[in-house]
Enzyme design. Structure first.
Site, mmCIF file in Angstrom:
data_model
loop_
_atom_site.group_PDB
_atom_site.id
_atom_site.type_symbol
_atom_site.label_atom_id
_atom_site.label_comp_id
_atom_site.label_asym_id
_atom_site.label_seq_id
_atom_site.Cartn_x
_atom_site.Cartn_y
_atom_site.Cartn_z
ATOM 1 N N PHE A 261 50.756 23.116 12.083
ATOM 2 C CA PHE A 261 50.446 21.727 12.435
ATOM 3 C C PHE A 261 49.369 21.739 13.509
ATOM 4 O O PHE A 261 49.522 22.382 14.541
ATOM 5 C CB PHE A 261 51.675 20.967 12.949
ATOM 6 N N ASP B 94 46.050 27.916 18.635
ATOM 7 C CA ASP B 94 46.520 26.574 18.993
ATOM 8 C C ASP B 94 47.774 26.753 19.842
ATOM 9 O O ASP B 94 48.862 27.027 19.337
ATOM 10 C CB ASP B 94 46.813 25.779 17.718
ATOM 11 N N LYS C 193 49.474 18.692 25.594
ATOM 12 C CA LYS C 193 50.889 18.421 25.875
ATOM 13 C C LYS C 193 51.253 18.607 27.352
ATOM 14 O O LYS C 193 50.991 17.734 28.161
ATOM 15 C CB LYS C 193 51.736 19.299 24.963
#
Ligand code: PLP
Length: 390
Positions: free
Chosen positions: A127, A214, A243
């Protein structure tokens, strides 16, 4: 009728206030937050250092644009590069945008190598975000469905399968980079073999590919090191972060090292908000707090306590097929889909998430106390047993 576009299946509660690992809804009901805003509030809610950074900076200067020098951006850049072991950084506002910068760096790397129709190797189950390029890179048909035509230039292989990567290397001269999560988050907290990152690094070195990680979910101390790749012997050429970097204030970053750090030049990338004084001041406060409060070590010991606790409590539940994780990134997988556990856990005062249909995902703040961790294990295990014990 709501004025909001119907993008989310929301739970019925409205959270009003938080402190550490606890939050309260508008009825005053207390919950233990084991999801942390999906890996964002690593320092917990209302952390005094974050609150101070926001209020002090907001009273001084929130935004100027990148037309000018931005001191807080330069300061955070230095700090972040230092803990990440990388050379340079570009700041954005979200994870998907950090990945967009990463993908653009791969395209610039291709131009330099005179490869006209470049490809990036991406993984099944990955993702990377919801923009057109990042959803095209994502290894989930659900995320892509309805948005065709997808952005071209991605080649997909199974995660944790070095032979497939080597086969691509032999057969596809257009490849310029590999992009992957060191631990897949949305994909179900999937950890590769211990030597996987080093093996990918070796393939990248052999073929002049960029290794692009990532670390949006796995980074910022989540696994007990600053970044999950630091459990391996290798370093990436490019890495994305978001995040927990802002503990809730939107910020993302794309870091690069060596030649890859020189590819973006004035005119080929940018952002209005990216790297503004407010978000960067908060990012700096987050890094300082992780250091000052020794939260890397805490994430390791607390994560191990949770993992051991769940393994002991759920040992006899046959519907549980695996319990895995690293640090404060944990997954409990079942032999069936179990989305109803989210609501049941909420009723029991625990906020969780179920990803890929069959896996509870826990991304708690690193500031959770031992007692709160034990409550989480006890309460959530009881919910699981009640719902799924056969
Ligand atoms: N990459 C990973 C690994 C993620 O977990 C996420 C978000 O869940 C993203 C990228 C996208 O980040 P954002 O939602 O901030 O755009």
């Amino acid at each position: 009728m709501s004025a909001l576009i119907n993008a989310y299946n929301r739970l019925a509660i409205t959270l009003e206030r938080g402190e550490g690992a606890r939050v309260w809804d508008t009825d005053g009901t207390e919950y233990l937050d084991a999801l942390g805003g999906i890996a964002v509030t690593a320092l917990g809610h209302s952390h005094p250092a974050v609150t101070a950074a926001i209020t002090e900076q907001a009273a001084k200067l929130i935004h100027t644009s990148n037309v000018y020098q931005v001191k807080a951006q330069a300061d955070l850049g230095e700090k972040l590069c230092s803990v990440a072991g990388m050379d340079k950084v570009f700041f954005s506002n979200s994870g998907a945008e950090a990945n967009e910068a990463m993908i653009k760096i791969a395209r610039l790397h291709a131009r330099k190598r005179e490869i006209d129709s470049p490809a990036i190797v991406v993984m099944e189950g990955s993702f990377h975000g919801r923009t057109m390029a990042t959803l095209s890179a994502t290894g989930s048909r659900k995320v892509q469905a309805g948005f065709e035509p997808l952005v071209q230039g991605f080649v997909r292989v199974p995660f944790n399968d070095v032979d497939s990567l080597k086969a691509v290397a032999e057969n596809n001269p257009h490849v310029v980079a590999v992009m992957f999560e060191p631990i897949q988050g949305e994909g179900g907290i999937v950890l590769p073999d211990d030597d996987y990152i080093d093996a990918v690094r070796a393939v990248c070195d052999e073929h002049n590919w960029l290794m692009m990680l990532d670390e949006i979910q796995s980074g910022m101390g989540r696994t007990g090191k600053w970044f999950a790749y630091q459990h391996s012997a290798s370093t990436p050429d490019v890495m994305s972060v978001a995040k927990a970097l802002g503990n809730g204030v939107p910020i993302g970053a794309c870091l690069a090292s060596g030649d890859a750090a020189e590819l973006i030049q004035p005119g080929n990338h940018g952002s209005t908000f990216g790297g503004n004084p407010l978000s960067c001041r908060v990012g700096g406060a987050v890094i300082d707090a992780i250091e000052n409060d020794k939260l890397l070590a805490r994430a390791q010991t607390l994560g191990a306590r949770l993992l051991d606790g769940f393994k002991a409590e759920l040992a006899d539940v046959s519907a549980v097929t695996d319990i895995r994780g690293r640090g404060m990134m944990l997954g409990i997988q079942f032999d069936r889909d179990c989305p109803e556990l989210v609501g049941k856990a909420m009723q029991a005062g625990i906020l969780i998430n179920v990803t890929r249909g069959d896996t509870i995902r826990l991304l708690p703040p690193y500031v959770m106390s031992d007692a709160q961790a034990d409550t989480l294990v006890g309460q959530l295990s009881a919910v699981v047993k009640d719902a799924l014990a056969t």
